[in-house]
Write a protein that holds these residues in place. Structure first.
Motif, PDB file in Angstrom:
ATOM      1  N   GLN A 105       0.838  -1.203   0.000  1.00  0.00           N
ATOM      2  CA  GLN A 105       0.000   0.000   0.000  1.00  0.00           C
ATOM      3  C   GLN A 105       0.876   1.258   0.000  1.00  0.00           C
ATOM      4  N   TYR A 106       1.923   1.236   0.820  1.00  0.00           N
ATOM      5  CA  TYR A 106       2.838   2.372   0.889  1.00  0.00           C
ATOM      6  C   TYR A 106       3.527   2.586  -0.463  1.00  0.00           C
ATOM      7  N   SER A 107       4.052   1.515  -1.053  1.00  0.00           N
ATOM      8  CA  SER A 107       4.758   1.618  -2.333  1.00  0.00           C
ATOM      9  C   SER A 107       3.829   2.114  -3.434  1.00  0.00           C
ATOM     10  N   LEU A 108       2.602   1.636  -3.445  1.00  0.00           N
ATOM     11  CA  LEU A 108       1.638   2.089  -4.440  1.00  0.00           C
ATOM     12  C   LEU A 108       1.377   3.581  -4.277  1.00  0.00           C
ATOM     13  N   LYS A 109       1.137   4.000  -3.043  1.00  0.00           N
ATOM     14  CA  LYS A 109       0.889   5.422  -2.778  1.00  0.00           C
ATOM     15  C   LYS A 109       2.090   6.249  -3.203  1.00  0.00           C
ATOM     16  N   ARG A 110       3.274   5.789  -2.885  1.00  0.00           N
ATOM     17  CA  ARG A 110       4.514   6.500  -3.223  1.00  0.00           C
ATOM     18  C   ARG A 110       4.700   6.569  -4.745  1.00  0.00           C
ATOM     19  N   ALA A 111       4.451   5.479  -5.425  1.00  0.00           N
ATOM     20  CA  ALA A 111       4.624   5.438  -6.885  1.00  0.00           C
ATOM     21  C   ALA A 111       3.636   6.361  -7.600  1.00  0.00           C
ATOM     22  N   LEU A 112       2.452   6.519  -7.037  1.00  0.00           N
ATOM     23  CA  LEU A 112       1.412   7.330  -7.679  1.00  0.00           C
ATOM     24  C   LEU A 112       1.404   8.769  -7.181  1.00  0.00           C
ATOM     25  N   ASP A 113       2.343   9.095  -6.306  1.00  0.00           N
ATOM     26  CA  ASP A 113       2.428  10.428  -5.718  1.00  0.00           C
ATOM     27  C   ASP A 113       2.459  11.498  -6.813  1.00  0.00           C
ATOM     28  N   GLY A 114       1.615  12.508  -6.674  1.00  0.00           N
ATOM     29  CA  GLY A 114       1.585  13.612  -7.623  1.00  0.00           C
ATOM     30  C   GLY A 114       0.684  13.397  -8.820  1.00  0.00           C
ATOM     31  N   MET A 115       0.076  12.217  -8.911  1.00  0.00           N
ATOM     32  CA  MET A 115      -0.830  11.949 -10.035  1.00  0.00           C
ATOM     33  C   MET A 115      -2.267  12.232  -9.615  1.00  0.00           C
ATOM     34  N   THR A 116      -3.053  12.720 -10.572  1.00  0.00           N
ATOM     35  CA  THR A 116      -4.472  12.950 -10.303  1.00  0.00           C
ATOM     36  C   THR A 116      -5.216  11.620 -10.367  1.00  0.00           C
ATOM     37  N   GLU A 117      -6.455  11.620  -9.886  1.00  0.00           N
ATOM     38  CA  GLU A 117      -7.293  10.410  -9.969  1.00  0.00           C
ATOM     39  C   GLU A 117      -7.453   9.961 -11.418  1.00  0.00           C
ATOM     40  N   ASP A 118      -7.652  10.920 -12.318  1.00  0.00           N
ATOM     41  CA  ASP A 118      -7.801  10.582 -13.742  1.00  0.00           C
ATOM     42  C   ASP A 118      -6.520   9.971 -14.300  1.00  0.00           C
ATOM     43  N   GLU A 119      -5.371  10.518 -13.911  1.00  0.00           N
ATOM     44  CA  GLU A 119      -4.093   9.964 -14.374  1.00  0.00           C
ATOM     45  C   GLU A 119      -3.887   8.549 -13.856  1.00  0.00           C
ATOM     46  N   VAL A 120      -4.245   8.320 -12.588  1.00  0.00           N
ATOM     47  CA  VAL A 120      -4.121   6.974 -12.019  1.00  0.00           C
ATOM     48  C   VAL A 120      -5.049   6.014 -12.744  1.00  0.00           C
ATOM     49  N   ALA A 121      -6.260   6.441 -13.017  1.00  0.00           N
ATOM     50  CA  ALA A 121      -7.217   5.591 -13.745  1.00  0.00           C
ATOM     51  C   ALA A 121      -6.697   5.276 -15.148  1.00  0.00           C
ATOM     52  N   THR A 122      -6.153   6.263 -15.823  1.00  0.00           N
ATOM     53  CA  THR A 122      -5.596   6.050 -17.165  1.00  0.00           C
ATOM     54  C   THR A 122      -4.402   5.112 -17.105  1.00  0.00           C
ATOM     55  N   LEU A 123      -3.496   5.347 -16.169  1.00  0.00           N
ATOM     56  CA  LEU A 123      -2.329   4.484 -16.012  1.00  0.00           C
ATOM     57  C   LEU A 123      -2.757   3.045 -15.748  1.00  0.00           C
ATOM     58  N   THR A 124      -3.699   2.850 -14.864  1.00  0.00           N
ATOM     59  CA  THR A 124      -4.187   1.509 -14.536  1.00  0.00           C
ATOM     60  C   THR A 124      -4.786   0.836 -15.761  1.00  0.00           C
ATOM     61  N   ARG A 125      -5.594   1.575 -16.504  1.00  0.00           N
ATOM     62  CA  ARG A 125      -6.209   1.028 -17.716  1.00  0.00           C
ATOM     63  C   ARG A 125      -5.140   0.635 -18.734  1.00  0.00           C
ATOM     64  N   LEU A 126      -4.162   1.493 -18.934  1.00  0.00           N
ATOM     65  CA  LEU A 126      -3.113   1.224 -19.912  1.00  0.00           C
ATOM     66  C   LEU A 126      -2.218   0.054 -19.486  1.00  0.00           C
ATOM     67  N   LEU A 127      -1.879  -0.015 -18.217  1.00  0.00           N
ATOM     68  CA  LEU A 127      -1.065  -1.140 -17.743  1.00  0.00           C
ATOM     69  C   LEU A 127      -1.830  -2.454 -17.834  1.00  0.00           C
ATOM     70  N   ASN A 128      -3.122  -2.423 -17.550  1.00  0.00           N
ATOM     71  CA  ASN A 128      -3.938  -3.630 -17.708  1.00  0.00           C
ATOM     72  C   ASN A 128      -3.983  -4.062 -19.171  1.00  0.00           C
ATOM     73  N   GLN A 129      -4.055  -3.109 -20.084  1.00  0.00           N
ATOM     74  CA  GLN A 129      -4.030  -3.424 -21.512  1.00  0.00           C
ATOM     75  C   GLN A 129      -2.689  -4.029 -21.907  1.00  0.00           C
ATOM     76  N   MET A 130      -1.596  -3.460 -21.396  1.00  0.00           N
ATOM     77  CA  MET A 130      -0.262  -4.010 -21.684  1.00  0.00           C
ATOM     78  C   MET A 130      -0.157  -5.441 -21.155  1.00  0.00           C
ATOM     79  N   THR A 131      -0.662  -5.661 -19.956  1.00  0.00           N
ATOM     80  CA  THR A 131      -0.620  -6.997 -19.359  1.00  0.00           C
ATOM     81  C   THR A 131      -1.382  -7.984 -20.224  1.00  0.00           C
ATOM     82  N   GLN A 132      -2.549  -7.590 -20.684  1.00  0.00           N
ATOM     83  CA  GLN A 132      -3.361  -8.457 -21.550  1.00  0.00           C
ATOM     84  C   GLN A 132      -2.636  -8.740 -22.868  1.00  0.00           C
ATOM     85  N   ASN A 133      -2.029  -7.723 -23.449  1.00  0.00           N
ATOM     86  CA  ASN A 133      -1.300  -7.896 -24.709  1.00  0.00           C
ATOM     87  C   ASN A 133      -0.141  -8.871 -24.538  1.00  0.00           C
ATOM     88  N   ILE A 134       0.630  -8.697 -23.492  1.00  0.00           N
ATOM     89  CA  ILE A 134       1.806  -9.528 -23.255  1.00  0.00           C
ATOM     90  C   ILE A 134       1.400 -10.944 -22.864  1.00  0.00           C
TER      91      ILE A 134
END
Length: 149
Positions: A105-134
Motif C-alpha cells: 500500500q505504501y509503495s503504491l501510494k509513493r509510486a502514484l504520488d503527484g498523479m491525479t485520480e484521472d491519471e491513475v485511472a488512465t495508467l491503470t487502464r493502460l497497464l492492464n491493456q499491456m498486461t493483456q497484450n503480453i
C-alpha cells in the motif's frame, strides 16, 4: 526512457526494497509474491500462480514448497482435480502477510504520488491493456510457440 524500461526500473526497485525489508520474515527473493496471492485467494492452485505471476511451474513449485516448509502455507487435496492441491495460508502466513500488505500500500501510494485520480485511472487502464497484450505472447511462448518479430 521508453515505457518497458520505466516499468522494469520501477519493478526492480520495488523488488529490491521488498527483498531487503522482508528479510526479517525469512522470505527469500520473491516468495512474498506467492504468499500474497495465497492469502488473498485462499484455495488457489499452483497453475493459477503460474498464470498470474507469469513464471514457470518449477519456480512456483519450489517457492510453494518453501512456504509450506516454513509453515506459512498448507496444501490440501483438490476434490475436483486429483492432480492439484489447494493452497491455504496458515495463521503464521496471515501474520506475515500484514507487513507485506502495508508495504504494498505504501509503495503504491509513493509510486502514484503527484498523479491525479484521472491519471491513475488512465495508467491503470493502460497497464492492464499491456498486461493483456503480453499475456497472449507469454501463453504462446510458454506452450512452445515462437513470436514473429
Amino acid at each position: 526512457m521508453d515505457a518497458l524500461r520505466a516499468i522494469g526500473v520501477v519493478a526492480r526497485a520495488l523488488d529490491s526494497i521488498s527483498n531487503i525489508e522482508f528479510r526479517d520474515l525469512d522470505l527469500t527473493r520473491g516468495q512474498y509474491l506467492y504468499l500474497v496471492r495465497i492469502v488473498e485467494q485462499p484455495g488457489i492452485i499452483q497453475e493459477q500462480l503460474v498464470n498470474q505471476l507469469k513464471v514457470d511451474r518449477a519456480t512456483v513449485a519450489r517457492s510453494v514448497a518453501k512456504l509450506c516448509q516454513q509453515g506459512l502455507v498448507v496444501k490440501q487435496p483438490d476434490p475436483n482435480n486429483a492432480k492439484a492441491s489447494l493452497l491455504f495460508p496458515t495463521a503464521a502466513g496471515k501474520k506475515a502477510y500484514a507487513p507485506i500488505h502495508r508495504e504494498n500500500q505504501y509503495s503504491l501510494k509513493r509510486a502514484l504520488d503527484g498523479m491525479t485520480e484521472d491519471e491513475v485511472a488512465t495508467l491503470t487502464r493502460l497497464l492492464n491493456q499491456m498486461t493483456q497484450n503480453i499475456d497472449e505472447d507469454w501463453q504462446l511462448v510458454k506452450s512452445g510457440g515462437k513470436r514473429h518479430y
